[in-house]
Write a protein that holds these residues in place. Structure first.
Motif, PDB file in Angstrom:
ATOM      1  N   GLU A  49       0.823  -1.198   0.000  1.00  0.00           N
ATOM      2  CA  GLU A  49       0.000   0.000   0.000  1.00  0.00           C
ATOM      3  C   GLU A  49       0.872   1.270   0.000  1.00  0.00           C
ATOM      4  OE1 GLU A  49      -2.940  -0.318   3.145  1.00  0.00           O
ATOM      5  OE2 GLU A  49      -3.343   1.836   2.913  1.00  0.00           O
ATOM      6  N   LEU A  50       1.868   1.307   0.863  1.00  0.00           N
ATOM      7  CA  LEU A  50       2.690   2.517   0.966  1.00  0.00           C
ATOM      8  C   LEU A  50       3.567   2.718  -0.265  1.00  0.00           C
ATOM      9  CD1 LEU A  50       3.737   2.654   4.744  1.00  0.00           C
ATOM     10  CD2 LEU A  50       1.766   3.650   3.595  1.00  0.00           C
ATOM     11  N   THR A  51       4.159   1.632  -0.788  1.00  0.00           N
ATOM     12  CA  THR A  51       4.961   1.801  -2.002  1.00  0.00           C
ATOM     13  C   THR A  51       4.048   2.237  -3.159  1.00  0.00           C
ATOM     14  OG1 THR A  51       4.816  -0.576  -2.438  1.00  0.00           O
ATOM     15  CG2 THR A  51       6.837   0.212  -1.379  1.00  0.00           C
ATOM     16  N   GLY A  52       2.833   1.685  -3.207  1.00  0.00           N
ATOM     17  CA  GLY A  52       1.872   2.081  -4.247  1.00  0.00           C
ATOM     18  C   GLY A  52       1.566   3.573  -4.167  1.00  0.00           C
ATOM     19  N   GLU A  53       1.319   4.047  -2.949  1.00  0.00           N
ATOM     20  CA  GLU A  53       1.043   5.478  -2.772  1.00  0.00           C
ATOM     21  C   GLU A  53       2.239   6.331  -3.187  1.00  0.00           C
ATOM     22  OE1 GLU A  53      -0.070   6.322   1.286  1.00  0.00           O
ATOM     23  OE2 GLU A  53      -1.789   4.966   1.161  1.00  0.00           O
ATOM     24  N   LEU A  54       3.429   5.858  -2.821  1.00  0.00           N
ATOM     25  CA  LEU A  54       4.641   6.630  -3.144  1.00  0.00           C
ATOM     26  C   LEU A  54       4.917   6.641  -4.643  1.00  0.00           C
ATOM     27  CD1 LEU A  54       6.849   5.559  -0.122  1.00  0.00           C
ATOM     28  CD2 LEU A  54       6.193   7.909  -0.671  1.00  0.00           C
ATOM     29  N   GLY A  58       4.867  10.049  -7.130  1.00  0.00           N
ATOM     30  CA  GLY A  58       6.067  10.404  -7.887  1.00  0.00           C
ATOM     31  C   GLY A  58       7.344  10.332  -7.055  1.00  0.00           C
ATOM     32  N   THR A  59       7.247   9.826  -5.838  1.00  0.00           N
ATOM     33  CA  THR A  59       8.446   9.692  -4.992  1.00  0.00           C
ATOM     34  C   THR A  59       9.238   8.449  -5.391  1.00  0.00           C
ATOM     35  OG1 THR A  59       7.215  10.687  -3.185  1.00  0.00           O
ATOM     36  CG2 THR A  59       9.261   9.548  -2.593  1.00  0.00           C
ATOM     37  N   LEU A  60       8.515   7.359  -5.661  1.00  0.00           N
ATOM     38  CA  LEU A  60       9.173   6.108  -6.027  1.00  0.00           C
ATOM     39  C   LEU A  60       8.896   5.754  -7.478  1.00  0.00           C
ATOM     40  CD1 LEU A  60       8.443   3.628  -3.057  1.00  0.00           C
ATOM     41  CD2 LEU A  60      10.422   5.117  -3.364  1.00  0.00           C
ATOM     42  N   ILE A  61       9.849   5.049  -8.070  1.00  0.00           N
ATOM     43  CA  ILE A  61       9.652   4.418  -9.375  1.00  0.00           C
ATOM     44  C   ILE A  61       9.828   2.922  -9.153  1.00  0.00           C
ATOM     45  CG2 ILE A  61      10.689   4.102 -11.674  1.00  0.00           C
ATOM     46  CD1 ILE A  61      11.501   7.090 -11.541  1.00  0.00           C
ATOM     47  N   ARG A  62       8.856   2.139  -9.622  1.00  0.00           N
ATOM     48  CA  ARG A  62       8.988   0.692  -9.476  1.00  0.00           C
ATOM     49  C   ARG A  62      10.026   0.190 -10.470  1.00  0.00           C
ATOM     50  NH1 ARG A  62       6.241  -3.761  -7.434  1.00  0.00           N
ATOM     51  NH2 ARG A  62       4.442  -2.577  -6.709  1.00  0.00           N
ATOM     52  N   LYS A  68      14.841  -6.695 -10.579  1.00  0.00           N
ATOM     53  CA  LYS A  68      14.824  -6.266  -9.172  1.00  0.00           C
ATOM     54  C   LYS A  68      13.387  -6.384  -8.655  1.00  0.00           C
ATOM     55  CE  LYS A  68      19.142  -4.640  -8.687  1.00  0.00           C
ATOM     56  NZ  LYS A  68      19.630  -5.231  -9.951  1.00  0.00           N
ATOM     57  N   PRO A  69      12.983  -7.613  -8.280  1.00  0.00           N
ATOM     58  CA  PRO A  69      11.592  -7.805  -7.859  1.00  0.00           C
ATOM     59  C   PRO A  69      11.238  -6.977  -6.623  1.00  0.00           C
ATOM     60  CG  PRO A  69      12.920  -9.793  -7.499  1.00  0.00           C
ATOM     61  CD  PRO A  69      13.770  -8.843  -8.268  1.00  0.00           C
ATOM     62  N   ASN A  70      10.025  -6.446  -6.638  1.00  0.00           N
ATOM     63  CA  ASN A  70       9.507  -5.707  -5.482  1.00  0.00           C
ATOM     64  C   ASN A  70      10.490  -4.647  -4.989  1.00  0.00           C
ATOM     65  OD1 ASN A  70       7.602  -5.098  -3.484  1.00  0.00           O
ATOM     66  ND2 ASN A  70       8.503  -6.551  -2.037  1.00  0.00           N
ATOM     67  N   ALA A 152       6.309   8.598   4.289  1.00  0.00           N
ATOM     68  CA  ALA A 152       6.060   7.181   4.006  1.00  0.00           C
ATOM     69  C   ALA A 152       7.344   6.489   3.559  1.00  0.00           C
ATOM     70  CB  ALA A 152       4.979   7.046   2.930  1.00  0.00           C
ATOM     71  N   TYR A 153       8.256   7.256   2.948  1.00  0.00           N
ATOM     72  CA  TYR A 153       9.571   6.708   2.563  1.00  0.00           C
ATOM     73  C   TYR A 153      10.327   6.259   3.818  1.00  0.00           C
ATOM     74  CZ  TYR A 153      14.561   7.017   1.208  1.00  0.00           C
ATOM     75  OH  TYR A 153      15.909   6.780   1.028  1.00  0.00           O
ATOM     76  N   VAL A 154      10.256   7.073   4.866  1.00  0.00           N
ATOM     77  CA  VAL A 154      10.896   6.700   6.133  1.00  0.00           C
ATOM     78  C   VAL A 154      10.212   5.461   6.709  1.00  0.00           C
ATOM     79  CG1 VAL A 154      11.253   7.430   8.538  1.00  0.00           C
ATOM     80  CG2 VAL A 154      11.795   9.000   6.657  1.00  0.00           C
ATOM     81  N   ALA A 155       8.869   5.420   6.620  1.00  0.00           N
ATOM     82  CA  ALA A 155       8.137   4.279   7.175  1.00  0.00           C
ATOM     83  C   ALA A 155       8.585   2.967   6.515  1.00  0.00           C
ATOM     84  CB  ALA A 155       6.630   4.477   7.004  1.00  0.00           C
ATOM     85  N   ILE A 156       8.674   2.942   5.194  1.00  0.00           N
ATOM     86  CA  ILE A 156       9.061   1.676   4.543  1.00  0.00           C
ATOM     87  C   ILE A 156      10.550   1.389   4.737  1.00  0.00           C
ATOM     88  CG2 ILE A 156       7.149   1.547   2.888  1.00  0.00           C
ATOM     89  CD1 ILE A 156       9.047   2.676   0.765  1.00  0.00           C
TER      90      ILE A 156
END
Ligand code: GTP
Ligand code: OAA
Ligand code: MN
Length: 618
Positions: A49-54, A58-62, A68-70, A152-156
Motif C-alpha cells: 500500500e505505501l509503495t503504491g502510494e509513493l 512520484g516519490t518512487l519508481i517501481r 529487481k523484484p519488489n 512514508a519513505y521513512v516508514a518503509i
C-alpha cells in the motif's frame, strides 16, 4: 492490523494500551496536526500500500521486476543527499557533557525552537507511528523505539532497517509498559488544502537533535537516511553510546563478521571505519586466499557487552543494510550484489537504466550507453548529464541501497542471537593516502585505545561538506558520539581495566594508502582477507611482526601474498612504517588532544609520549 484514524485519535480502536506511547502520539498529533494517523504493522500488505502510494506521488519508481523484484527507486531533493553534521546537536543539560566535538544547544532552548517548527508541520500529511526494536526482540532487555514521521519513505525504510511493526508493539506492553526511545521526525513541508505535494518534500532548515539524558530524538527538515531513519545513527549510536556509558557497555560504529580458517577454527571480528570507508565491503568479504570463509553479522553498528565468562559479545541492532552504492559490483562486493538481486529493496540517488534497473559507478567496468542520472537527467558516458559537465557521475557519490539483512547469502546463523557473538579482535581503520600502514597490531589495550582515539580519515560524501580532508575520527565515532569524547575514551580504558582477562586484540588497518601516481598500493576488497589471516596468525602466535613506534607490523614474508600481483617492493610499501610521515603526524595528534582538553585520560597522554620517544629513537 492497520489503523487509520483521524486526529485527535480517540475514535478508532487503538492498537495498544501502552499509556506513555498513547499520550505521546496524542501530544505530537496535537502539535503537528496531521490529516491522519497510521500505526504501522510492518506487514507485506502495508508495504504494498505505501509503495503504491509513493509511486502515485512520484516519490518512487517501481524497478523492472524481472531484474529487481519488489524494488523501488527514489531521487531525493538535490540538497538532501547526506547526513548534516553541522545541523546535528547533542542537547545534554550541561554543555561540557556534549564535549568539544559536538554541536550543543541547551535542551529547553532546542525544544522551544523545534516545537515552533513542528507546530502544524504535518498538516495535509499522514503521520506514521513506527514501533521498532533495535536488536532481537527476545533480548533480556529489548531496546524499543517508536518513530513518528510524516514520511512514508521513512516508514518503509524503517521496515527494512529495523524489526518494526505489530510484534514489537505487542511486546512493548506484554509485561507492563516497556520504556522506549521516542523518535520524532518531520520533513517540515506541510501541505495547504489543494496544494500538490513534491516528490521529495524537505525543508531548508534542518535539525537533528538528541537529548541524551531523556533518551529522546527530534529530527526536522531532512528525509535523507542518516537524518531520518532514527533507529540507525541517532538511536543506535548517539543515544545508545550514552546509555552504554551509564550501563558499562559499548555502542560502536562497527561491522561484525565471523571468520573460519582452513582448519575450521572460527573467530569473530568487529571493525570501526568511518562512513564510506569499507565496513559494508569487509563485512561481506569473499576472501581470495583458499580455505578462508567469512560470514556477515552486521555492516555498520555493534552493541557490545561483557558476558559472564569475561568475554566481549557483539550484537548487530539493525535488520537491514543501508549501503553505499558506488563501488559495489560483482568484482568488489558480490555478496552485496546477491543481496539486492533478491529484491525487496529501495535505491536512493543511483542512476536508472533504460530497462528499469539501477546502475552506479563501479557496478560494472563500463557504464551502459545511456542512463537517467540521479537528478533525472539524460546521461551518457561521454557527455555526462544533459546540461551538466562530462565528468559528473550518473549516481550521487553517497547514493545508497537499502535491503533486508536476511537476504544476505552469507549471513551468519548467529545473527538473531540475543547474546551475540564473542569478539576476538577489534580493527580500527580509516582512509589515509599516506602514513598509516596496511596493518599494525596494538601492543596492549591502552595502546589500542590510543590508536582508535587518534584514528584519522579523509572526509567522504557520506556527510555534507568538503570531501578528502583529513580529520581525526576517534573510533570512527566523531559524528556519532552522544557525549563528551574524553569521557568516551575513559570509558574504553575503564572497561579494559575491568575485563583485563580476555580482551579482544586491537589492530589498526588502512586499505587506502596510495602510490605516488595516486593509485591504491593495496588491491583491497577480497584481498583484505590476507590481512585478517595475518591478524589471526598473530593471535595464534604463528606470524612474525616488527615492532615499530605505531605498533607491530608484518615482518617480511609473514603476510600471505601468494598469487597476488604485487612486487615485494609494493608489498613493503603498503606495510611500511615511515618515521618521517609519523613525525608529521604527531603535531596533528597533539592538536587533537589539545582540542579535547583537560578531561582527556592521562593514559592517552602517556601513549602519545611513548610514541614520541620511540620516534626519537628511530
Ligand atoms: N580501494 C578500496 N576501496 C574500498 C575498499 N573497501 C571499500 N571500498 C570502497 O569504499 C566505499 C565505501 O565502502 P563501504 O563498504 O560502503 O563503506 P562503509 O564503511 O560501509 O560506509 P557507510 O555505510 O557510509 O558507513 C565504496 O565505494 C567501496 O567500493 C577497499 O578495500 N579498497
Ligand atoms: O547515516 C547515513 O546516512 C549513512 C551511513 O551509514 C553513514 O553515513 O555512515
Ligand atoms: Mn556501510
Amino acid at each position: 492490523m492497520t489503523t487509520l484514524v483521524r486526529p485527535p485519535l480517540v475514535t478508532a480502536p487503538l492498537p495498544t494500551t501502552h499509556s506513555r506511547l498513547l499520550a505521546w502520539v496524542r501530544e505530537v498529533a496535537e502539535l503537528t496536526r496531521p490529516a491522519a494517523i497510521r500505526w504501522c504493522d510492518g506487514s507485506a500488505a502495508e508495504w504494498e500500500e505505501l509503495t503504491g502510494e509513493l509511486v502515485r506521488a512520484g516519490t518512487l519508481i517501481r524497478l523492472n521486476p524481472a531484474v529487481k523484484p519488489n524494488s523501488f527507486y527514489t531521487r531525493t531533493d538535490p540538497t538532501d543527499v547526506a547526513r548534516v553534521e553541522d545541523r546535528t546537536f547533542i542537547c545534554s543539560r550541561d554543555e561540557a557533557d556534549s564535549g568539544p566535538t559536538n554541536n550543543w544547544v541547551a535542551p529547553e532552548e532546542m525544544k522551544a525552537t523545534m516545537t515552533e517548527l513542528y507546530r502544524g508541520s504535518m498538516r495535509g500529511r499522514t503521520m506514521y507511528v513506527l514501533p521498532f526494536c533495535m536488536g532481537p526482540l527476545d533480548a533480556d532487555q529489548p531496546m524499543f523505539g517508536v518513530e513518528i514521521t510524516d514520511s512514508a519513505y521513512v516508514a518503509i525504510s524503517m521496515g527494512i532497517m529495523t524489526r518494526m511493526g505489530s510484534d514489537v508493539l505487542a511486546a512493548m506492553s506484554a509485561g507492563g509498559d516497556a520504556p522506549f526511545v521516542p523518535c520524532l521526525h518531520s520533513v517540515g513541508h506541510p501541505l495547504e488544502p489543494g496544494e500538490p505535494d513534491l516528490p521529495w518534500p524537505c525543508n531548508e532548515t534542518k535539525y537533528i537533535s538528541h537529548f541524551p539524558e531523556e533518551r529522546m530524538i527530534w529530527s526536522y527538515g531532512s528525509g535523507y537516511g542518516g537524518n531520518s531513519l532514527l533507529g540507525k545513527k541517532c538511536y543506535s549510536l548517539r543515544i545508545a553510546s550514552a546509555i552504554a556509558r551509564d550501563e558499562g557497555w559499548l555502542a560502536e560504529h562497527m561491522l561484525i563478521l565471523k571468520l573460519t580458517s582452513p582448519a575450521g577454527k572460527t573467530y569473530h571480528l568487529v571493525a570501526a571505519f568511518p562512513s564510506a570507508c569499507g565496513k559494508t565491503n569487509l563485512a561481506m568479504l569473499e576472501p581470495t586466499i583458499p580455505g578462508w570463509q567469512v560470514e556477515t553479522l552486521g555492516d555498520d553498528i555493534a552493541w557490545m557487552r561483557f558476558g559472564s565468562d569475561g568475554r566481549l559479545y557483539a550484537v548487530n541492532p539493525e535488520y537491514g543494510f543501508f549501503g553505499v552504492a558506488p563501488g559495489t559490483g560483482w568484482h568488489t562486493n558480490p555478496n552485496a550484489m546477491r543481496t539486492i538481486e533478491r529484491g525487496n529493496s529501495l535505491f536512493t540517488n543511483v542512476a536508472l537504466t533504460n530497462d528499469g534497473d539501477v546502475w552506479w559507478e563501479g557496478q560494472t567496468p563500463r557504464p551502459p550507453s545511456q542512463l537517467t542520472d540521479w537528478m533525472g537527467r539524460y546521461w551518457t558516458p561521454d557527455q555526462g548529464p544533459a546540461g551538466g559537465t562530462p565528468r559528473e557521475p550518473a549516481a550521487h557519490p553517497n547514493s545508497r541501497f537499502c535491503t533486508p539483512i536476511k537476504q544476505c547469502p552469507i549471513l551468519s546463523e548467529d545473527f538473531d542471537s540475543p547474546t551475540g557473538v564473542p569478539i576476538d579482535a577489534i580493527l580500527f581503520g580509516g582512509r589515509r593516502a599516506t602514513t598509516v600502514p596496511l596493518v599494525a597490531e596494538a601492543r596492549d589495550w591502552a595502546h589500542g585505545v590510543f590508536l582508535g582515539a587518534t584514528l584519522s580519515s579523509e572526509t567522504t560524501a557520506a556527510a555534507t561538506g568538503k570531501v578528502g580532508v583529513v580529520r581525526r575520527d576517534p573510533m570512527a565515532m566523531l559524528p556519532f558520539l552522544g557525549y563528551n569524547v574524553a569521557d568516551y575514551f575513559s570509558h574504553w580504558l575503564e572497561l579494559g581495566k575491568q575485563h583485563s582477562g580476555r580482551l579482544p586484540q586491537i589492530f589498526y588497518v588502512n586499505w587506502f594508502r596510495k602510490k605516488a601516481d595516486g593509485t591504491f598500493l593495496w588491491p583491497g576488497f577480497g584481498e583484505n582477507g590476507r590481512v585478517l589471516k595475518w591478524a589471526i596468525e598473530r593471535m595464534e602466535g604463528t606470524a612474525d611482526a616488527v615492532d615499530t613506534p605505531v605498533g607491530l607490523v608484518p615482518a617480511a614474508g609473514s603476510l600471505d601474498v601468494a598469487g597476488l600481483h604485487l612486487t615485494p617492493a609494493e608489498v613493503e610499501a603498503a606495510v611500511a612504517f615511515d618515521a618521517d610521515e609519523w613525525r608529521t603526524e604527531v603535531p596533528l595528534i597533539e592538536e587533537w588532544f589539545d582540542l579535547i582538553g583537560e578531561r582527556i585520560p592521562t593514559e592517552l597522554l602517556t601513549e602519545l609520549d611513548l610514541l614520541k620517544s620511540r620516534l626519537d629513537e628511530d
